[in-house]
Design a protein around this motif. Structure first.
Motif, PDB file in Angstrom:
ATOM      1  N   GLY A 166       0.812  -1.214   0.000  1.00 41.16           N
ATOM      2  CA  GLY A 166       0.000   0.000   0.000  1.00 41.16           C
ATOM      3  C   GLY A 166       0.839   1.255   0.000  1.00 41.16           C
ATOM      4  N   ILE A 167       0.157   2.377   0.121  1.00 41.08           N
ATOM      5  CA  ILE A 167       0.793   3.688   0.199  1.00 41.08           C
ATOM      6  C   ILE A 167       0.160   4.441   1.357  1.00 41.08           C
ATOM      7  CG2 ILE A 167      -0.846   4.664  -1.476  1.00 41.08           C
ATOM      8  CD1 ILE A 167       1.438   6.504  -2.417  1.00 41.08           C
ATOM      9  N   LYS A 168       0.961   5.192   2.090  1.00 39.57           N
ATOM     10  CA  LYS A 168       0.448   5.881   3.272  1.00 39.57           C
ATOM     11  C   LYS A 168       1.020   7.285   3.373  1.00 39.57           C
ATOM     12  CE  LYS A 168       4.018   3.674   6.076  1.00 39.57           C
ATOM     13  NZ  LYS A 168       4.428   3.045   7.324  1.00 39.57           N
ATOM     14  N   ALA A 169       0.220   8.179   3.894  1.00 39.88           N
ATOM     15  CA  ALA A 169       0.682   9.514   4.265  1.00 39.88           C
ATOM     16  C   ALA A 169       1.172   9.452   5.703  1.00 39.88           C
ATOM     17  CB  ALA A 169      -0.458  10.516   4.139  1.00 39.88           C
ATOM     18  N   THR A 170       2.283  10.116   6.002  1.00 38.75           N
ATOM     19  CA  THR A 170       2.896  10.014   7.331  1.00 38.75           C
ATOM     20  C   THR A 170       3.121  11.390   7.947  1.00 38.75           C
ATOM     21  OG1 THR A 170       5.156  10.024   6.451  1.00 38.75           O
ATOM     22  CG2 THR A 170       4.058   7.885   6.669  1.00 38.75           C
ATOM     23  N   TRP A 171       3.239  11.391   9.256  1.00 34.88           N
ATOM     24  CA  TRP A 171       3.534  12.610  10.023  1.00 34.88           C
ATOM     25  C   TRP A 171       4.396  12.223  11.206  1.00 34.88           C
ATOM     26  CZ3 TRP A 171       3.893  17.649  10.514  1.00 34.88           C
ATOM     27  CH2 TRP A 171       3.887  18.234  11.778  1.00 34.88           C
TER      28      TRP A 171
END
Length: 261
Positions: A166-171
Motif C-alpha cells: 500500500g501507500i500511506k501519508a505520514t507525520w
C-alpha cells in the motif's frame, strides 16, 4: 481504476493541505534562538584614529582598520543534538524494517498469529509530512467449526499466509524538542492470502501510530502499532459463512529500525 484515482487524489491533497499550512522547503529551526533572526552585526567603529603629537610637528594620523563585521547564522542544518531533521528544514529519504506479532478480531473470526514483518520506503518533507510505500506479511491459523447433520460439530483448523502492499501519508514530530519522537500514518492497501480453504484478495485500510528515538543522522529506532482493516472471505470460523465477506481487523505491535539518507 477507481482505487488508483482515489489514491493519487489522496496523496496530491495531502501536499496541498501541507502547503496551505505553511509547509515550505526554506530552512527553519526550533533548535537555536538565533536561527531565522535578522543578521546582528557586532557594533564596532569604522575607523579608529590615533593622533600622535611630537615636539614642533604633527604626525599623520594613524588609522586602524575596523574589525570585520560578523553575523549570526540565518539558517542552519540539523546539528544532531535534539529534535528531528525535518524540524530544521531538512528533507530525507528512508527505508525501514520491522517485526512484530499479529492479533485478530472480527465476525466469524478465531485466529492465532504465527509471525508478522514488513518494510517501508519513502520520503519526509522539510515540514515533517511524508509519503511511504509499504509491504506487510503475516501468517495465521484459524479455528473451523463444521456443522454435520445429526452429529456434534467438527472442530478443526485452517492455516494460511497474508501479504499486503500500500501507500500511506505520514507525520512525525519530536517530543519536547528531544531525540524522542512520535509518528502516525494512514492509507489504502491491497491484500491477498494463500493456503486457506477459501482464498481471496481485495482492498483494505491501514493505519500506524508509535514512538521512536533518534540515534544519529542516519539511524532511528521505532516501536508502534500497525492496524489493518480487511474485507475478506478467508479464514472464517464457521464453515456456514464461507463465501461471505466480513471485516477482519488485524492489530500488530512491532519494533523496527530506520535508515535515513
Amino acid at each position: 481504476m477507481r482505487i488508483r484515482q482515489l489514491t493519487v487524489g489522496f496523496v496530491v491533497g495531502l501536499f496541498v493541505v501541507g502547503s496551505l499550512l505553511g509547509c515550505s522547503s526554506t530552512a527553519r529551526s526550533a533548535l537555536h534562538d538565533d536561527v531565522a533572526m535578522a543578521p546582528k552585526p557586532i557594533a564596532t567603529p569604522d575607523l579608529a584614529v590615533d593622533m600622535v603629537r611630537t615636539e614642533g610637528e604633527m604626525v599623520q594620523p594613524a588609522t586602524v582598520p575596523a574589525p570585520r563585521r560578523m553575523y549570526y547564522s540565518q539558517a542552519r542544518g540539523w546539528d544532531g543534538c535534539c529534535g528531528l531533521p525535518c524540524e530544521s528544514g531538512c528533507s530525507d529519504w528512508h527505508v525501514r524494517g520491522l517485526v512484530g506479532w499479529p492479533f485478530f478480531t472480527g465476525d466469524s473470526t478465531s485466529m492465532e498469529g504465527c509471525y508478522y514483518f514488513g518494510v517501508d520506503a519513502g520520503w519526509t518533507s522539510p515540514c515533517c509530512w511524508g509519503v511511504d510505500v509499504f509491504a506487510r506479511f503475516f501468517g495465521a491459523e484459524a479455528d473451523r467449526n463444521i456443522a454435520v447433520a445429526g452429529a456434534p460439530n467438527y472442530t478443526g483448523t485452517d492455516s494460511g499466509e497474508w501479504g499486503t502492499i500500500g501507500i500511506k501519508a505520514t507525520w512525525q514530530n519530536s517530543i519536547s524538542n528531544s531525540k524522542w519522537f512520535y509518528y502516525a500514518g494512514i492509507g489504502p492497501e491491497h491484500y491477498w492470502n494463500t493456503g486457506y480453504l477459501v482464498e481471496d484478495d481485495g482492498f483494505g485500510g491501514f493505519a500506524e501510530v508509535g514512538i521512536g528515538y533518534v540515534l544519529n543522522r542516519h539511524w532511528r529506532l521505532r516501536a508502534g502499532l500497525d492496524i489493518h482493516a480487511l474485507s475478506t472471505k478467508a479464514a472464517q470460523e464457521n464453515a456456514a459463512d464461507d463465501g461471505d465477506r466480513r471485516l477482519l481487523w488485524v492489530f500488530a505491535p512491532n519494533v523496527g529500525v530506520e535508515f535515513n539518507f
